[in-house]
Design a protein around this motif. Structure first.
Motif, mmCIF file in Angstrom:
data_model
loop_
_atom_site.group_PDB
_atom_site.id
_atom_site.type_symbol
_atom_site.label_atom_id
_atom_site.label_comp_id
_atom_site.label_asym_id
_atom_site.label_seq_id
_atom_site.Cartn_x
_atom_site.Cartn_y
_atom_site.Cartn_z
ATOM 1 N N TRP A 37 -10.559 20.013 17.398
ATOM 2 C CA TRP A 37 -9.938 18.893 16.685
ATOM 3 C C TRP A 37 -8.704 19.345 15.918
ATOM 4 N N CYS A 38 -7.833 18.394 15.641
ATOM 5 C CA CYS A 38 -6.639 18.728 14.865
ATOM 6 C C CYS A 38 -7.033 19.204 13.472
ATOM 7 N N ASP A 39 -8.076 18.601 12.898
ATOM 8 C CA ASP A 39 -8.516 18.932 11.553
ATOM 9 C C ASP A 39 -10.032 18.757 11.500
ATOM 10 N N MET A 40 -10.747 19.842 11.352
ATOM 11 C CA MET A 40 -12.212 19.786 11.330
ATOM 12 C C MET A 40 -12.717 18.896 10.206
ATOM 13 N N ALA A 41 -12.068 18.938 9.050
ATOM 14 C CA ALA A 41 -12.530 18.170 7.894
ATOM 15 C C ALA A 41 -12.395 16.662 8.097
ATOM 16 N N VAL A 42 -11.506 16.243 8.970
ATOM 17 C CA VAL A 42 -11.313 14.812 9.191
ATOM 18 C C VAL A 42 -11.839 14.420 10.567
ATOM 19 N N CYS A 43 -11.157 14.813 11.604
ATOM 20 C CA CYS A 43 -11.545 14.399 12.955
ATOM 21 C C CYS A 43 -12.857 15.029 13.401
ATOM 22 N N MET A 92 0.838 -1.173 0.000
ATOM 23 C CA MET A 92 0.000 0.000 0.000
ATOM 24 C C MET A 92 0.889 1.243 0.000
ATOM 25 N N THR A 93 0.589 2.180 -0.871
ATOM 26 C CA THR A 93 1.360 3.411 -0.922
ATOM 27 C C THR A 93 0.773 4.424 0.053
ATOM 28 N N PHE A 94 1.621 5.275 0.520
ATOM 29 C CA PHE A 94 1.227 6.280 1.498
ATOM 30 C C PHE A 94 1.638 7.640 0.985
ATOM 31 N N SER A 95 0.772 8.634 1.180
ATOM 32 C CA SER A 95 1.143 9.991 0.780
ATOM 33 C C SER A 95 0.912 10.943 1.952
ATOM 34 N N TRP A 96 1.729 11.962 2.000
ATOM 35 C CA TRP A 96 1.647 12.962 3.056
ATOM 36 C C TRP A 96 0.653 14.033 2.617
ATOM 37 N N THR A 97 -0.589 13.899 3.052
ATOM 38 C CA THR A 97 -1.674 14.808 2.696
ATOM 39 C C THR A 97 -1.700 16.011 3.643
ATOM 40 N N PRO A 98 -2.470 17.052 3.299
ATOM 41 C CA PRO A 98 -2.549 18.217 4.196
ATOM 42 C C PRO A 98 -2.991 17.856 5.620
ATOM 43 N N HIS A 99 -3.865 16.871 5.775
ATOM 44 C CA HIS A 99 -4.313 16.461 7.107
ATOM 45 C C HIS A 99 -3.143 16.026 7.984
ATOM 46 N N ARG A 100 -2.137 15.409 7.399
ATOM 47 C CA ARG A 100 -0.980 14.925 8.157
ATOM 48 C C ARG A 100 -0.142 16.069 8.737
ATOM 49 N N PHE A 101 -0.428 17.286 8.301
ATOM 50 C CA PHE A 101 0.319 18.460 8.764
ATOM 51 C C PHE A 101 -0.611 19.449 9.468
ATOM 52 N N SER A 102 -1.547 18.921 10.222
ATOM 53 C CA SER A 102 -2.523 19.773 10.907
ATOM 54 C C SER A 102 -2.082 20.141 12.317
ATOM 55 N N GLY A 103 -0.878 19.775 12.706
ATOM 56 C CA GLY A 103 -0.382 20.084 14.046
ATOM 57 C C GLY A 103 -0.089 21.551 14.275
ATOM 58 N N PRO A 163 -9.278 15.001 20.533
ATOM 59 C CA PRO A 163 -10.012 13.942 21.215
ATOM 60 C C PRO A 163 -10.367 12.777 20.306
ATOM 61 N N ASN A 164 -10.253 12.962 19.005
ATOM 62 C CA ASN A 164 -10.584 11.886 18.074
ATOM 63 C C ASN A 164 -9.381 10.989 17.780
ATOM 64 N N CYS A 165 -8.266 11.594 17.364
ATOM 65 C CA CYS A 165 -7.117 10.793 16.932
ATOM 66 C C CYS A 165 -5.954 10.814 17.928
ATOM 67 N N GLY A 166 -5.966 11.747 18.861
ATOM 68 C CA GLY A 166 -4.893 11.831 19.851
ATOM 69 C C GLY A 166 -3.677 12.607 19.393
ATOM 70 N N TRP A 167 -3.750 13.263 18.238
ATOM 71 C CA TRP A 167 -2.617 14.047 17.764
ATOM 72 C C TRP A 167 -2.499 15.344 18.547
ATOM 73 N N LEU A 168 -1.281 15.854 18.635
ATOM 74 C CA LEU A 168 -1.012 17.149 19.237
ATOM 75 C C LEU A 168 -1.211 18.232 18.175
ATOM 76 N N PHE A 169 -1.787 19.379 18.587
ATOM 77 C CA PHE A 169 -1.940 20.478 17.638
ATOM 78 C C PHE A 169 -1.981 21.804 18.376
ATOM 79 N N LEU A 170 -1.657 22.867 17.633
ATOM 80 C CA LEU A 170 -1.740 24.224 18.162
ATOM 81 C C LEU A 170 -3.089 24.815 17.777
ATOM 82 N N ASP A 171 -3.800 25.330 18.753
ATOM 83 C CA ASP A 171 -5.075 25.998 18.517
ATOM 84 C C ASP A 171 -4.769 27.459 18.225
ATOM 85 N N ARG A 172 -4.864 27.824 16.977
ATOM 86 C CA ARG A 172 -4.578 29.206 16.590
ATOM 87 C C ARG A 172 -5.860 29.989 16.345
ATOM 88 N N SER A 173 -6.997 29.441 16.776
ATOM 89 C CA SER A 173 -8.254 30.161 16.600
ATOM 90 C C SER A 173 -8.277 31.371 17.519
#
Length: 184
Positions: free
Chosen positions: A159-165, A1-12, A142-152
Motif C-alpha cells: 500500500w502507499c501508506d500502511m497507516a491509511v490504506c 471545508m479546509t484542506f491540509s497537506w498531511t504526511p499521507h498525501r506525500f506517501s508516493g 490497490p486501495n486508493c490507486g495512488w502511485l508509490f515507490l516501494d523502498r522496502s
C-alpha cells in the motif's frame, strides 16, 4: 471545508508521484477530487512537500508555482500519471514516454530563474524516476490507486501508506470475515 497537506498525501516516495497523487480517486469520475483545482491548495502544496516529502534533500525547498505556470504543472502531472501508471500495468508505450518528455521539456524551458518552483522540481523528479535503476519498485496502491515507490528491502510493500490504506484494507477483510461467520 479546509484542506491540509498531511504526511499521507506525500506517501508516493517522489515529488513527481506526490504531484500525480494530488488527484484523489482518479479512476472514479463520480468521486474524483482534483486538489489542484483550488489554487490555494496548489499554493500550499510546496510547504507540505517541504515538510513531509522524501526528496527534500535532492531538490531543496520547493516554492509555489507561478500563476502563469499552473496549467503547465497540471499538464505535467497528467503526463506523469499516464506514463508511470501504464508502466506499472505493463502497458507503457513510446508515445506516453514522448508525451511525458514533452511536458517535462515545456516546464524546464519556462522555468527560467525559478529552479525551486514546484513545476520545475516536479519535472526534475520525473526525470530522476525515468532514470531509476529498479523500475519494478514503482507500484499502484490497490486501495486508493495512488502511485508509490516501494523502498522496502524485500519489495513487498503493498500500500502507499500502511497507516491509511493498509488499515482500510485490513478492516474491510475483517468486516467481510465477520459477516461470513455471522451467516447461518
Amino acid at each position: 471545508m479546509t484542506f491540509s497537506w498531511t504526511p499521507h498525501r506525500f506517501s508516493g516516495g517522489a515529488l513527481a508521484l506526490d504531484v500525480a497523487n494530488s488527484v484523489v480517486l482518479r479512476a472514479d469520475p463520480a468521486r474524483r477530487i482534483d486538489r489542484f483545482a483550488d489554487p490555494a491548495a496548489m499554493d500550499t502544496f510546496p510547504a507540505g512537500a517541504n515538510r513531509h516529502g522524501t526528496e527534500r534533500a535532492l531538490f531543496g525547498a520547493v516554492e509555489p508555482v507561478a500563476a502563469d505556470a499552473r496549467e503547465g504543472l497540471v499538464e505535467l502531472r497528467e503526463a506523469i500519471d499516464r506514463h508511470f501508471r501504464a508502466e506499472v500495468q505493463g502497458a507503457g508505450t513510446p508515445a506516453l514516454l514522448a508525451d511525458l518528455l514533452d511536458a517535462i521539456a515545456a516546464v524546464l524551458r519556462r522555468s527560467g530563474a525559478r529552479p525551486q518552483a514546484l513545476d520545475t522540481a516536479t519535472a526534475r523528479s520525473a526525470l530522476s524516476l525515468l532514470a531509476r535503476p529498479e523500475p519494478e519498485r514503482l507500484k499502484i496502491c490497490p486501495n486508493c490507486g495512488w502511485l508509490f515507490l516501494d523502498r522496502s528491502r524485500n519489495r513487498s510493500r503493498a500500500w502507499c501508506d500502511m497507516a491509511v490504506c493498509g488499515n482500510r484494507a485490513k478492516a474491510r477483510r475483517h468486516y467481510r470475515r465477520n459477516q461470513e461467520e455471522a451467516r447461518p
